[in-house]
Design an enzyme around this catalytic site. Structure first.
Site, short mmCIF file in Angstrom:
data_model
loop_
_atom_site.label_atom_id
_atom_site.label_comp_id
_atom_site.label_asym_id
_atom_site.label_seq_id
_atom_site.Cartn_x
_atom_site.Cartn_y
_atom_site.Cartn_z
N HIS A 98 -7.79 -5.09 -1.79
CA HIS A 98 -6.56 -4.46 -1.33
C HIS A 98 -5.92 -5.27 -0.21
O HIS A 98 -4.69 -5.31 -0.08
CB HIS A 98 -6.85 -3.03 -0.85
CG HIS A 98 -5.63 -2.26 -0.48
ND1 HIS A 98 -4.59 -2.04 -1.37
CD2 HIS A 98 -5.25 -1.65 0.68
CE1 HIS A 98 -3.64 -1.33 -0.78
NE2 HIS A 98 -4.02 -1.09 0.47
N SER A 149 0.83 -1.20 0.00
CA SER A 149 0.00 0.00 0.00
C SER A 149 0.87 1.26 0.00
O SER A 149 1.64 1.47 -0.92
CB SER A 149 -0.96 -0.05 1.21
OG SER A 149 -2.01 0.86 1.06
N ASP A 159 -7.91 -5.39 -6.46
CA ASP A 159 -7.69 -4.21 -5.62
C ASP A 159 -8.46 -3.02 -6.20
O ASP A 159 -8.26 -2.64 -7.36
CB ASP A 159 -6.19 -3.90 -5.56
CG ASP A 159 -5.81 -2.93 -4.46
OD1 ASP A 159 -6.63 -2.06 -4.12
OD2 ASP A 159 -4.69 -3.03 -3.93
#
Length: 339
Positions: A314, A130, A285
């Site tokens: 995600h 991330s 995602d």
């Protein structure tokens, strides 16, 4: 209380957007030992709202990030509550006055930690999930001759316009609380934190995750509402809202070309990354779709596109939520480290 991490005092740090963060502190944790050649180094930055504890799921004996083989450094992002943040910085830069910090700023101070504190000149691998991936891309573009390998997973080198809009929703929910008081709150804006959690809930996991009821079947929650309250609201409520907004701004303004080196030329910044790279988007995602990663790989000279085949959205990339995805990422990191 004995802390399980260390602090590197950086002194006065001039930030990219013009402010000076005086007495800047970088919290970090290390695993393993630095070898004599100082060439067994892995840098593993944290993610949005996460602290080094939240990265430890990928570290362990037998894993790619094995402390018996590598010296692993987990630097905490500025704004995450352990490094210099709105919640721990003295006046006048406290709370909502905390200055804007970019991913560029984060990686520059991390570079100082690596080089000044440990005397390291060469890094084997930089990796992260991330916003950790955002910092990984920055490492590759800002210090292209310093590392062999990078492996950003479930992240991007630049915040997309769609991703920016999603974060505007999170920010609006967080700041709509009546006790928010422009960030000068005297009691926790719990309603705002719960609202931000509900916004996040529709994005963190994929449509297929919810369709297959993995919140119930895999994670063991008793109902959808139980998942929203216990998992998502529980995730956000312990966090400081000003810290969250500081990191949110960092995320929205993430761009490896937004600096004096590349002057906004995103393709040139991608092209400058020399490290062998596995760019690993989550197949489902919603923040960082594989199409964005394909574009990045097309403009990087030594990169492979390695999607994570998962319906966990995600959260295929962390923080250790789905064991199957953990194993997939671990195997790919081992493969990359073997090159």
């Amino acid at each position: 209380m004995t802390l399980d991490y260390d602090i590197y005092d950086l002194g006065d740090v001039r930030l990219q957007r013009g402010a000076t963060l005086r007495g800047c502190k970088l919290a970090y944790k290390t695993f393993g030992r630095l070898n004599a050649a100082k060439d067994n180094v892995i840098v593993y930055p944290t993610w949005y709202s996460g602290q080094h504890y939240d990265n430890e799921w990928l570290v362990g004996a037998g894993r790619a990030l094995d402390p018996n083989r590598y010296f692993i450094i987990i630097p905490n992002m500025l704004g995450n509550g352990l490094s210099s943040s709105p919640s721990n910085t003295p006046e006048p830069y406290n709370g909502p006055r905390f200055p804007h910090v970019t991913a560029y700023d984060n990686v520059r101070v991390q570079h100082r930690l690596v080089t000044e504190k440990f005397g390291i000149e060469h890094i084997r691998l930089v990796t992260g999930w991330s916003m950790g991936a955002l910092q990984t891309f920055h490492w590759g573009a800002l210090y292209p001759d310093m590392m062999d390998l990078i492996a950003p997973f479930c992240g991007s080198a630049k915040c997309s316009r769609h991703n920016f809009v999603f974060l505007e929703g999170v920010k609006a929910a967080l700041t709509a609380d009546a006790v928010w008081k422009e960030g000068w709150y005297t009691e926790k804006p719990a309603r705002g934190l719960r609202a931000a959690a509900r916004v996040y809930a529709g994005w963190g996991f994929s449509q297929a995750f919810y369709r297959e009821k993995l919140d119930l079947e895999a994670l063991g929650y008793s109902s959808l509402e139980d998942f929203l309250v216990a998992f998502w609201e529980g995730f956000f409520l312990p966090k400081d809202p000003n810290n969250l907004l500081t990191m949110l701004w960092t995320w929205q303004n993430g761009d490896i070309s937004d600096n004096e080196i590349y002057d906004g030329d995103f393709k040139a910044a991608l092209g400058a990354i020399k490290a062998k790279a596995y760019v690993m988007p989550g197949q489902t995602d919603l923040y960082f779709p594989p199409e964005d990663s394909r574009f990045e790989v097309e403009h990087m000279p030594n990169a492979e596109f390695v999607p994570v085949p998962s319906i966990w959205g995600h959260f295929a990339g962390g923080p250790g939520t789905n064991p199957v995805d953990v194993d997939f990422i671990d195997v790919k990191l081992k493969d990359l480290l073997a090159k």
